[in-house]
Write a protein that holds these residues in place. Structure first.
Motif, short mmCIF file in Angstrom:
data_model
loop_
_atom_site.label_atom_id
_atom_site.label_comp_id
_atom_site.label_asym_id
_atom_site.label_seq_id
_atom_site.Cartn_x
_atom_site.Cartn_y
_atom_site.Cartn_z
N LYS A 1 0.82 -1.22 0.00
CA LYS A 1 0.00 0.00 0.00
C LYS A 1 0.85 1.27 0.00
CE LYS A 1 -0.83 -0.36 5.03
NZ LYS A 1 0.32 -1.23 5.35
N ILE B 1 -4.74 -5.69 -5.19
CA ILE B 1 -5.96 -5.20 -4.56
C ILE B 1 -6.96 -6.33 -4.61
CG2 ILE B 1 -7.88 -3.60 -4.82
CD1 ILE B 1 -5.75 -1.54 -5.64
N MET C 1 -5.62 -4.48 0.33
CA MET C 1 -4.50 -5.02 -0.44
C MET C 1 -3.85 -6.17 0.29
SD MET C 1 -2.50 -1.75 -2.05
CE MET C 1 -1.46 -2.75 -3.10
#
Lengths: 559, 365
Positions: free
Chosen positions: B45, B221, B216
């Motif tokens: 992320k 994702i 995620m």
């Protein structure tokens, strides 16, 4: 609980106070006295004589150029190296550890001599090479302010690096990244963010280099004096060592300026390091720093680092060894190799004064470092563990000698020792050494004590051990690494000590560095090199020995 | 401004192993919403956020901000961070220690060559917006954590960027301050109506703050939706578990009707909310959140004909203040439950629990 420390602290203050305040006080008194041994005869003549000397202005200008130039060079190189190490993907990063530690093993006087052997205008190896092999006219002259700045700058590089590198390593890269996101170009980021945040560390490194080059005697004596370029330290030396009568009063009067500037600078340094810690503590665990990709510049940059370490470490030893083997200065060639012999080595081994200086230096190195560390343990203990105003005073006192320019403090001690039977004995040198280099023992031990958390001692006491048992079973074993590194630092400093010794050493108490200086003054480069190699060998042997002993006494064997 | 990310890949090699920090990420972050990237540490992320802002370059793919391509592997486009005109709040705040609050906040305007009077006006306005009026001349080192956080926010907002990015901005605050700041931040961002991309590993922060959440894992994702979607209707058992405590039980679909799906599992037959893409015989995971497992004390169960009834024995019960947290053994299956803090139940009691089909989630991935 701390009842017995009420005695320990004042005792230590008395000892350290004597070691640090005595030479300063004697310097002041001496500067107002007519001559050695005649304390009390108050006079201002020495100041008038010293400061109305028409030569002095030129010497001060030389000193300023030399000190500022070499500090600037050392700091700029250190900044460049720490940036490369911490922020780029330069290969072989272990080289940076080598650069910061190994040069400390090579005595300054030998480093300076090796540059003289390479670059002196008449028969420096590089100059001979330029003339004989490349057919060039003239050549480079090391006996110049530029030469002095170059050599001193390289000598001060490791210490400047050791100050800047940790600051660079703990620098929160997010500070730069946020500048980029805020619209700052890389250049603006460098000048508005990176350099200002590092400024306290950079200033600290610069100031410490100033102090060291101001006190430097090896470079000004070996490189400056043959070229008739005098700076304050050699000017003072000239007052006590040349001419028919040594003038210790004039030397003391001159030394006052050097000492005062040195003490001022060292307190400025202390302020800067505190300031820099303040900056560092607010940065927090950030994202793993982005490494700058040097891409094509990777190996060229490494070549620069490699060249620097070659020049700092390999070259001096190589040049000295080569010079010790050839009969006279010549370009390395088949002929030179065929003429190699142990002549100079034999001459040194058969020279009684060289042997005496060797013996004295080893005694002073081993004995002085052992006594010095013994004192340092108690001083560090009081500074770290006994937090009273008195321990603060002790800290300031022990820190004071950090600023001592050896030659000036030597003059101060001279005024003292002449009044005592210690004059012209090894004890005089020993006391002088410990006084001047005490911080080098106290600092590693103080950081070792910081790591011995008081809970460790307290739990030993709760377990029923006495204070002495606690010290022996818990504290000392945990201190072993600190003791070893402090001892190594002190012993190597003492074996190579020059600046204090040139003033205090008398016939019978010759030491290695002084003997090397004599050889250099007489141009006996071959013998000098042989003795120099022996000196490096002894330093290295002491380091290896101490590390081995330290490893034996390690409380827990590491897996 | 919206942000479009297409097929973004980024690999690291560390210790001889290749790590996919971003594994073919395609994502659209809609304009003027608070968008959160949520996931455990190392899920990619932060890397994604740093690629958006330009502090890191992906290996391949494309990033467009408001229609303008700022990075493209195929077309060799890289707009450096200083040219992207974004705002960002760093995890460590990255407040410059050698400057005052004013200098810190004025910096983005100075780089944009704004005139001095205008800088003064806008810094004052922004500082009052983050409730730091009168702090202009304070050295940055003399600020508390919460104040530093707000200076960082002011600095990110002062140039009125169309997109602002947050990298775990609350993780260095203590619990109480974090909760307050979270509320303030939600109010600020809603008021400004700008696109915000927020990175966190804290599910409560993500749920409380976001308009949209993308979860995620391993550089991908895996699910995207509103906080409620993610909480109630996640498809992925990793997401259901990550977003809140839940009991995950393996089962097999027995039958599917119009209003409910029946699943055979170690708890017996459980009627679940109907789900279109499931056929009898499919293997599924049943997710039962503890807050929906109602424990009927003294047998006084609510008479709801459709609710599932599960009986078991209390194996452990711990008082934690606001509730009692317990484990109920149903056969060999252990269910994590919450009980009213003033309940008389004790370990070893037999209990019966009800849970409505709407709260029995079926996870298919």
């Amino acid at each position: 609980m701390y009842a017995k420390h009420s005695k320990l602290t004042p005792t230590l203050i008395a000892i350290v106070g004597f070691l640090t305040v005595c030479p300063v006080a004697m310097l002041v008194i001496g500067s107002f006295s007519t001559n050695l041994g005649t304390l009390g005869g108050f006079t201002l003549d020495k100041y008038i004589e010293a400061y109305t000397d028409p030569e002095l202005l030129g010497i001060i200008v030389n000193t300023l150029i030399f000190v500022l130039g070499s500090s600037f060079l050392a700091t700029a190189l250190a900044l460049f190296l720490s940036y490369l190490n911490n922020r780029t993907d330069i290969p072989f990063k272990f080289m940076f550890r080598v650069i910061s530690i190994i040069p400390m093993m090579i005595p300054h006087i030998l480093f300076s001599v090796s540059w003289v052997l390479l670059l002196n205008p008449s028969n420096g190896i590089i100059n001979l090479f330029l003339r004989q092999v490349l057919g060039m006219e003239g050549g480079l002259n090391v006996y110049s302010l530029e030469g002095m700045i170059l050599v001193e700058g390289l000598l001060d590089l490791p210490i400047a690096y050791l100050i800047i590198a940790p600051a660079m390593a703990s620098f929160d890269v997010a500070l730069e990244e946020s500048s980029r996101v805020c619209g700052g170009t890389p250049l603006r980021t460098l000048f508005r963010i990176t350099l200002p945040v590092l400024r306290p560390a950079i200033m600290a490194a610069f100031i410490l280099s100033l102090v060291r080059s101001l006190a430097s005697f090896a470079v000004p004596s070996v490189i400056g004096m043959p070229g008739r370029i005098y700076v304050l330290s050699t000017h003072i030396y000239r007052a006590v060592s040349t001419g028919f009568s040594a003038d210790y009063g004039k030397a003391a009067a001159l030394g006052m300026v050097v000492l005062a500037s040195s003490i001022t600078l060292i307190y400025l340094y202390r302020f800067m390091t505190r300031e820099s810690e303040k900056y560092v503590t607010i940065s927090s665990r950030g994202y793993r720093p982005t490494v700058i990709r040097l891409k094509g510049a990777r190996y060229p940059m490494f070549a620069v680092v490699g060249l620097l370490s070659f020049v700092l470490i390999v070259l001096p030893v190589l040049v000295l060894f080569y010079t010790s083997m050839v009969p006279y200065s010549m370009v390395p060639s088949a002929k030179a190799f065929s003429m190699m012999s142990w002549r100079h080595w034999l001459a040194v081994i058969n020279d009684p004064i060289s042997l005496l200086s060797l013996k004295n230096s080893v005694i002073l190195g081993v004995g002085g470092a052992t006594l010095g560390i013994f004192l340092s343990i108690f001083v560090a203990y009081v500074i770290v563990k006994v937090r009273t105003p008195a321990s603060g005073l002790l800290e300031s006192l022990s820190f004071l000698s950090f600023s001592f320019p050896g030659i000036v403090i030597g003059v101060g001690f001279m005024w003292f020792f002449v009044q005592t039977p210690l004059y012209a004995t090894l004890w005089a040198l020993l006391i002088g050494y410990i006084a001047t280099y005490l911080p080098y023992g106290v600092r590693p031990l103080a950081s070792a004590f910081v790591q011995v958390h008081s809970h460790l001692e307290e739990s030993s006491l709760v377990c029923g051990a006495s204070r002495v048992q606690t010290m022996r079973r818990i504290v000392i074993p945990l201190l072993v690494p600190g003791i070893v590194s402090g001892w190594i630092l002190m012993a190597t400093m003492f074996v190579r000590e020059l600046t204090l010794s040139v003033v205090l050493s008398r016939p019978g108490t010759e030491v290695l560095a002084v003997q090397i200086l004599r050889f250099s003054e007489d141009g006996l480069w071959g013998r000098l090199s042989a003795l120099g190699i022996i000196m490096i060998f002894i330093s290295t042997a002491l380091v290896v020995l101490a590390s081995w002993v330290g490893a034996k006494f390690k409380p827990v064997q590491e897996e | 401004m919206d942000i479009q990310i297409e097929n973004l890949c980024k690999r690291y090699t560390s210790g001889g192993k290749t790590i996919n920090a971003l594994d073919d990420v395609t994502l659209t972050i809609p304009a003027n919403k608070i968008f959160t990237l949520l996931g455990p540490s190392g899920c990619g992320k932060t890397t994604l956020l740093r690629c958006i802002v330009g502090l890191e370059s992906p290996d391949s793919g494309e990033i467009r901000i408001g229609g303008e391509t700022v990075w493209s592997g195929g077309n060799n486009i890289y707009v450096p961070p200083e040219k992207r005109g974004l705002g960002m709040v760093f995890q460590s705040y990255a407040i410059w220690p050698h400057m005052t609050v004013f200098d810190n906040v004025a910096y983005p305007l100075q780089t944009r060559k704004t005139d001095r009077a205008e800088i003064r006006r806008r810094v004052a306005k922004t500082l009052s917006f983050v409730q730091l009026e009168g702090f202009e001349d304070r050295p940055a080192t003399k600020l508390s954590g919460g104040q530093q956080q707000r200076v960082a926010l002011a600095r990110a907002l002062v140039a009125e960027p169309k997109v602002i990015l947050f990298d775990e901005p609350l993780s260095n605050l203590d619990a109480k301050l974090r909760e307050e700041t979270r509320k303030d931040l939600r109010v600020f961002l809603t008021e400004l109506g700008i696109t915000a991309v927020y990175v966190t590993h804290d599910r409560i922060e993500a749920l409380a703050l976001s308009d949209l959440i993308a979860v995620m894992r391993n550089g991908r994702i895996i699910e995207k939706g509103t906080p409620r979607d993610i909480y109630f209707h996640s498809e992925h058992n990793f997401v259901a578990d990550f977003i809140g405590r839940t009991n995950l039980i393996d089962g097999v679909v027995k039958s599917r009707e119009a209003d409910a799906t029946t699943v055979e599992c170690p708890l017996g037959e459980v009627r679940c909310a109907s789900q279109a893409d499931i056929a009898p015989g499919d293997k599924v995971v049943l997710s039962l959140r503890p807050e929906f497992l109602h424990i009927a004390e003294d047998g006084a169960a609510p008479e709801d004909g459709t609710a599932n009834r599960i009986t078991g024995r209390i194996d452990s019960l711990v008082f934690v203040g606001e509730a009692m947290e317990g484990e109920v053994l149903v056969g060999d299956t252990r269910l994590f439950v919450k009980v009213r803090p003033d309940s008389e139940l004790k370990e070893g009691d037999a209990v019966s629990m009800t849970v409505t089909p709407a709260h029995c989630l079926l996870l298919t991935k």
